[in-house]
Design an enzyme around this catalytic site. Structure first.
Site, PDB file in Angstrom:
ATOM      1  N   ASN A  12       0.858  -1.184   0.000  1.00 40.04           N
ATOM      2  CA  ASN A  12       0.000   0.000   0.000  1.00 40.04           C
ATOM      3  C   ASN A  12       0.894   1.233   0.000  1.00 40.04           C
ATOM      4  O   ASN A  12       1.494   1.565   1.021  1.00 40.04           O
ATOM      5  CB  ASN A  12      -0.897  -0.032   1.244  1.00 40.04           C
ATOM      6  CG  ASN A  12      -1.708   1.244   1.384  1.00 40.04           C
ATOM      7  OD1 ASN A  12      -1.821   2.027   0.450  1.00 40.04           O
ATOM      8  ND2 ASN A  12      -2.278   1.438   2.574  1.00 40.04           N
ATOM      9  N   TRP A  13       0.962   1.888  -1.153  1.00 40.09           N
ATOM     10  CA  TRP A  13       1.890   3.020  -1.275  1.00 40.09           C
ATOM     11  C   TRP A  13       1.339   4.328  -0.723  1.00 40.09           C
ATOM     12  O   TRP A  13       2.048   5.343  -0.699  1.00 40.09           O
ATOM     13  CB  TRP A  13       2.284   3.203  -2.747  1.00 40.09           C
ATOM     14  CG  TRP A  13       3.264   2.183  -3.236  1.00 40.09           C
ATOM     15  CD1 TRP A  13       3.874   1.200  -2.493  1.00 40.09           C
ATOM     16  CD2 TRP A  13       3.766   2.042  -4.573  1.00 40.09           C
ATOM     17  NE1 TRP A  13       4.709   0.451  -3.288  1.00 40.09           N
ATOM     18  CE2 TRP A  13       4.663   0.953  -4.567  1.00 40.09           C
ATOM     19  CE3 TRP A  13       3.533   2.721  -5.764  1.00 40.09           C
ATOM     20  CZ2 TRP A  13       5.331   0.546  -5.724  1.00 40.09           C
ATOM     21  CZ3 TRP A  13       4.193   2.313  -6.916  1.00 40.09           C
ATOM     22  CH2 TRP A  13       5.097   1.238  -6.886  1.00 40.09           C
ATOM     23  N   LYS A  14       0.064   4.350  -0.373  1.00 42.70           N
ATOM     24  CA  LYS A  14      -0.537   5.572   0.180  1.00 42.70           C
ATOM     25  C   LYS A  14      -0.282   6.747  -0.785  1.00 42.70           C
ATOM     26  O   LYS A  14      -0.292   6.550  -1.995  1.00 42.70           O
ATOM     27  CB  LYS A  14      -0.002   5.822   1.594  1.00 42.70           C
ATOM     28  CG  LYS A  14      -0.132   4.552   2.444  1.00 42.70           C
ATOM     29  CD  LYS A  14       0.137   4.743   3.894  1.00 42.70           C
ATOM     30  CE  LYS A  14      -0.045   3.409   4.607  1.00 42.70           C
ATOM     31  NZ  LYS A  14       0.032   3.504   6.053  1.00 42.70           N
ATOM     32  N   HIS A  99      -9.466   1.400   4.709  1.00 39.07           N
ATOM     33  CA  HIS A  99      -8.184   1.591   5.372  1.00 39.07           C
ATOM     34  C   HIS A  99      -8.353   2.595   6.523  1.00 39.07           C
ATOM     35  O   HIS A  99      -9.119   3.557   6.407  1.00 39.07           O
ATOM     36  CB  HIS A  99      -7.131   2.098   4.383  1.00 39.07           C
ATOM     37  CG  HIS A  99      -5.753   2.078   4.972  1.00 39.07           C
ATOM     38  ND1 HIS A  99      -5.306   3.099   5.776  1.00 39.07           N
ATOM     39  CD2 HIS A  99      -4.773   1.156   4.929  1.00 39.07           C
ATOM     40  CE1 HIS A  99      -4.078   2.805   6.190  1.00 39.07           C
ATOM     41  NE2 HIS A  99      -3.730   1.628   5.691  1.00 39.07           N
ATOM     42  N   GLU A 101      -6.686   4.996   7.521  1.00 35.30           N
ATOM     43  CA  GLU A 101      -6.458   6.406   7.177  1.00 35.30           C
ATOM     44  C   GLU A 101      -7.682   7.000   6.479  1.00 35.30           C
ATOM     45  O   GLU A 101      -7.996   8.177   6.661  1.00 35.30           O
ATOM     46  CB  GLU A 101      -5.189   6.537   6.324  1.00 35.30           C
ATOM     47  CG  GLU A 101      -3.939   6.360   7.190  1.00 35.30           C
ATOM     48  CD  GLU A 101      -2.744   5.775   6.472  1.00 35.30           C
ATOM     49  OE1 GLU A 101      -2.716   5.767   5.226  1.00 35.30           O
ATOM     50  OE2 GLU A 101      -1.823   5.310   7.169  1.00 35.30           O
ATOM     51  N   GLU A 168      -5.528  -4.688  10.603  1.00 33.26           N
ATOM     52  CA  GLU A 168      -4.464  -3.693  10.787  1.00 33.26           C
ATOM     53  C   GLU A 168      -4.730  -2.912  12.072  1.00 33.26           C
ATOM     54  O   GLU A 168      -5.523  -1.959  12.063  1.00 33.26           O
ATOM     55  CB  GLU A 168      -4.448  -2.721   9.606  1.00 33.26           C
ATOM     56  CG  GLU A 168      -4.166  -3.401   8.285  1.00 33.26           C
ATOM     57  CD  GLU A 168      -3.584  -2.432   7.282  1.00 33.26           C
ATOM     58  OE1 GLU A 168      -2.434  -2.630   6.903  1.00 33.26           O
ATOM     59  OE2 GLU A 168      -4.257  -1.458   6.916  1.00 33.26           O
ATOM     60  N   GLY A 174       2.365   2.600  10.650  1.00 35.36           N
ATOM     61  CA  GLY A 174       3.290   3.727  10.489  1.00 35.36           C
ATOM     62  C   GLY A 174       3.964   4.160  11.780  1.00 35.36           C
ATOM     63  O   GLY A 174       4.578   5.220  11.836  1.00 35.36           O
ATOM     64  N   SER A 214       3.358  -1.875  10.284  1.00 37.67           N
ATOM     65  CA  SER A 214       4.804  -1.903  10.488  1.00 37.67           C
ATOM     66  C   SER A 214       5.449  -3.248  10.146  1.00 37.67           C
ATOM     67  O   SER A 214       6.390  -3.686  10.812  1.00 37.67           O
ATOM     68  CB  SER A 214       5.151  -1.481  11.919  1.00 37.67           C
ATOM     69  OG  SER A 214       4.745  -0.142  12.143  1.00 37.67           O
ATOM     70  N   GLY A 235       2.878  -0.970   4.279  1.00 37.39           N
ATOM     71  CA  GLY A 235       2.926   0.438   3.903  1.00 37.39           C
ATOM     72  C   GLY A 235       4.364   0.880   3.699  1.00 37.39           C
ATOM     73  O   GLY A 235       4.978   0.639   2.660  1.00 37.39           O
ATOM     74  N   GLY A 236       4.936   1.512   4.722  1.00 35.80           N
ATOM     75  CA  GLY A 236       6.260   2.126   4.621  1.00 35.80           C
ATOM     76  C   GLY A 236       7.333   1.255   3.976  1.00 35.80           C
ATOM     77  O   GLY A 236       8.055   1.712   3.081  1.00 35.80           O
TER      78      GLY A 236
HETATM   79  P1  PGA Z   1       2.805   0.529   7.623  1.00 39.60           P
HETATM   80  O1  PGA Z   1       1.345   0.698   6.960  1.00 39.60           O
HETATM   81  O2  PGA Z   1       3.365  -0.765   7.094  1.00 39.60           O
HETATM   82  O3  PGA Z   1       3.572   1.740   7.184  1.00 39.60           O
HETATM   83  O4  PGA Z   1       2.590   0.460   9.097  1.00 39.60           O
HETATM   84  C1  PGA Z   1       0.496  -0.396   6.800  1.00 39.60           C
HETATM   85  C2  PGA Z   1      -0.815   0.038   6.195  1.00 39.60           C
HETATM   86  O5  PGA Z   1      -1.272   1.155   6.507  1.00 39.60           O
HETATM   87  O6  PGA Z   1      -1.418  -0.687   5.387  1.00 39.60           O
END
Ligand code: PGA
Length: 253
Positions: A12-14, A99, A101, A168, A174, A214, A235-236
């Site tokens: 997930n590149w956001k 998600h 966010e 999640e 994050g 994470s 994500g990251g």
């Molecule tokens: P993260 O994000 O790996 O940066 O914690 C995961 C996600 O939001 O899907």
């Protein structure tokens, strides 16, 4: 691992990587990660970079692609939004819904997430429905209730199969704080139980449940070894081709 399912490694590149960076990533990732038949890999670039991803990955059909969000209606006067049908037409295979966010920043509540999931399925896309508790909810002993509510709402609108879930925990996204494999195992078991309660046993048995929060090369092995974890949403650590390739190459036990 759910019987018969190939684990899914999802990126997930956001709001990172425009079309140019997307092409550079695909070139480098493809050089580092060779297609494997025992696992699936999917990317969620920003919608504006979807076409660039597809072009860059033309020789790599194993690298699947999806969108990070769709609108809950099929079409209409919704400035800035993308519909599930448009995403499918543009070549997406997958779509995220719910998600944390989106829930937090854009106010997507359980009913909206359920409607988005329905639109995703109607468009022939494969949904990944994201669920999970905040730290406040966890500390108040609400883990089971939160998961139960989030899952119930979706299964009311979408009673059939075809869903992938991503557990999640919001406090692990994050933050560098990862759920322990035991936390993931416990939560995934609660997810499966809620799917059985609001759907049925078959749906629960066959449900694919990813862990997210994470995930990185240093913890992928123990997380994938946790019972009930069918893959990861990253994500990251998915923004760097080297680290995401390392995650995707984890040895599966
Ligand atoms: P993260 O994000 O790996 O940066 O914690 C995961 C996600 O939001 O899907």
């Amino acid at each position: 691992m759910t019987d018969g399912a190939r684990p899914l490694f999802a990126a997930n590149w956001k709001m990172f990587k425009g079309p140019r960076e997307t092409v550079a990533f695909v070139d480098e990732f493809a050089a580092r990660y060779a297609a494997r038949t025992d696992r699936r890999v999917a990317f969620f670039p920003p919608a504006i970079s979807l076409e660039a991803f597809i072009r860059a990955a033309i020789g790599r059909p194993d690298l699947e692609v999806g969108v990070q969000d769709v609108h809950q209606e099929q079409d209409g006067a919704h400035t800035g939004a993308v519909s599930a049908r448009m995403a499918a037409e543009a070549g997406a295979i997958w779509a995220l819904a719910g998600h944390s966010e989106r829930r937090r920043e854009f106010g997507d509540d359980d009913a909206v997430v359920a409607a988005k999931t329905a639109r995703i399925l109607e468009a022939g896309l494969k949904p990944i429905v994201c669920i999970g508790e905040t730290l406040v909810e966890r500390e108040a002993g609400q883990l089971r209730n939160v998961l139960d509510r989030q899952i119930r709402e979706v299964l009311l609108d979408v009673p059939g199969g075809g869903l992938t879930w991503a557990y999640e925990p919001v406090w692990a996204i994050g933050t560098g704080r990862t759920a322990s494999p035991a936390d993931a195992e416990e939560a995934h078991a609660l997810v499966r139980r809620a799917i059985a309660a609001h759907g049925n046993d078959d749906l629960a048995r066959s449900a694919v449940i990813l862990y997210g929060g994470s995930v990185k090369p240093g913890n992928i092995e123990e997380l994938m070894a946790a019972p009930g974890v069918d893959g990861v949403l990253v994500g990251g650590a998915s923004l760097d081709p080297e680290s995401f390739a390392a995650i995707c190459e984890v040895e599966l036990t």
